[in-house]
Write a protein that holds these residues in place. Structure first.
Motif, short mmCIF file in Angstrom:
data_model
loop_
_atom_site.label_atom_id
_atom_site.label_comp_id
_atom_site.label_asym_id
_atom_site.label_seq_id
_atom_site.Cartn_x
_atom_site.Cartn_y
_atom_site.Cartn_z
N GLU A 159 0.84 -1.20 0.00
CA GLU A 159 0.00 0.00 0.00
C GLU A 159 0.87 1.25 0.00
N ILE A 162 1.19 5.07 0.70
CA ILE A 162 0.54 6.01 1.62
C ILE A 162 1.11 7.41 1.42
N PHE A 215 3.90 -1.11 3.87
CA PHE A 215 3.48 0.26 3.56
C PHE A 215 4.65 1.10 3.06
N MET A 225 -3.66 0.28 6.35
CA MET A 225 -3.21 1.47 7.05
C MET A 225 -4.37 2.33 7.49
#
Length: 366
Positions: free
Chosen positions: A49, A51, A78, A124
């Motif tokens: 992911e 972010i 992340f 997240m």
């Protein structure tokens, strides 16, 4: 000209094993890979992911949020990038550069934390939401001089979640696998260039009243119709059998598929023209299939970025399809459509140049 179109389309439709192979293998791969990797995508083992973070909180709470976002435990899952302003973060979400944008700022007496995410299952997003809820409970309890309770009407941190979604599992691989197999389907363009030589029908076509350019256009149109029909069948079957999400604008979906099959058909014709060998051409098309698919993220939801990705029609067709299905950036969709048109023009201009040069050299192939 229409007779050539009809004969070429009939020849393609008679390739029952090849047609059956394309459709069946695509459906099998969608089902097997989509189901096998869905859980791993959702838990972040494969799905990394991206972010965006804009932390404008002061003092202790700002430090706590930074520590949470930079925790080494999350490092393999992340990828966090700090934003300079809110516009940069929102634009990154719009362009799909980030899956989640976290904006934390102090407004008056409140610390306001907003989560924008295209993935409703964002890990997240869940972590930061829990952080916000815990902070709210403690803050309110401290203000009242009480122990914090789970039920509290007032929040010092406010959360929001955007909608739109992101493809996971079968929804992700139905698009990727379809585009991947259509590149292989571009082999029909190879047959259009070289089959006449193998079957000794070149002299008969050469003596016909139809010009060579019209023969080329008729064969190209027939091949496009053939691959487009296969694509529609795969889309329909994947939606019916597996519940794959194809709920976007059908006009944009059709344009994306049409541009893609035109490119791969033209690429097959170009490769056949240059290589002069069916077996070599098929090998080259398989190599293109692997490269285009790798660049677009077909082997895992982590596509290659950089200048190479702009050369893959799969990347741009994927952007168009995901964009219309999952309410993506209109700017990115227009950019991808223009890129597909440019790739198409480059292929066919190159084809015309090589074909003209071969004619001057008296090369015996249409």
């Amino acid at each position: 000209m229409f007779a050539v179109f009809r004969l070429t389309l009939k020849r393609n439709m008679r390739m029952v094993p090849f047609t059956f192979f394309l459709i069946l293998l695509t459906l099998v791969l969608i089902y097997v890979i989509g189901n096998a990797l869905e859980e791993r995508q959702e838990t972040g083992v494969i799905y990394h992911e991206k972010i965006a973070l804009l932390n404008a909180l002061d003092g202790h709470y700002g430090e706590m949020l930074d520590q949470l976002m930079e925790d080494e435990t999350f490092g393999d899952v992340f990828h966090v990038m700090n934003m300079e302003n809110i516009e940069e973060g929102l634009q990154g979400i719009e362009d799909r550069k980030f899956e989640t944008f976290i904006h934390a700022v102090k407004e008056g007496s409140q610390n306001v934390l907003t989560i924008y995410s295209i993935n409703p299952l964002s890990p997240m997003g869940s972590i930061v939401s829990t952080f916000a809820e815990t902070s709210n409970f403690k803050l309110n309890a401290h203000i009242r001089g009480e122990q914090w309770e789970k039920e509290n009407p007032k929040s010092m941190l406010v959360k929001e979640q955007s909608h739109g979604g992101t493809p996971i599992g079968i929804d992700y691989y139905c698009v990727q696998t379809l585009l991947q197999m259509l590149v292989l389907g571009g082999i029909v363009g190879v047959f259009s260039m070289l089959e006449d030589v193998d079957k000794n029908t070149y002299i008969r076509l050469k003596s016909s009243p139809v010009t060579e350019i019209r023969i080329m256009i008729a064969r190209l149109a027939a091949n496009i119709c053939y691959l487009f029909t296969i694509a529609v069948m795969i889309i329909g079957l994947s939606a019916f059998l597996f519940g794959a999400n194809w709920s976007g604008n059908y006009g944009i979906i059709a344009i994306a598929i049409l541009l893609h099959v035109t490119i791969v058909t033209g690429l097959g014709m170009f490769v056949g023209l240059v290589s002069k060998s069916i077996s070599v051409s098929i090998g080259i098309m398989i190599i293109f299939q692997i490269i285009f698919s790798k660049l677009s993220g077909a082997f895992g939801p982590d596509p290659t970025t950089g200048i190479l990705s702009y050369m893959s029609p799969n990347v741009h067709a994927k952007n168009l399809l995901y964009g219309t299905i999952y309410q993506g950036s209109h700017g990115l969709m227009i950019e991808s459509m223009v890129a597909l048109i440019i790739i198409l023009l480059v292929i066919f201009v190159s084809f015309c140049m090589v074909y003209g040069w071969n004619r001057r050299e008296n090369y015996g192939c249409l």
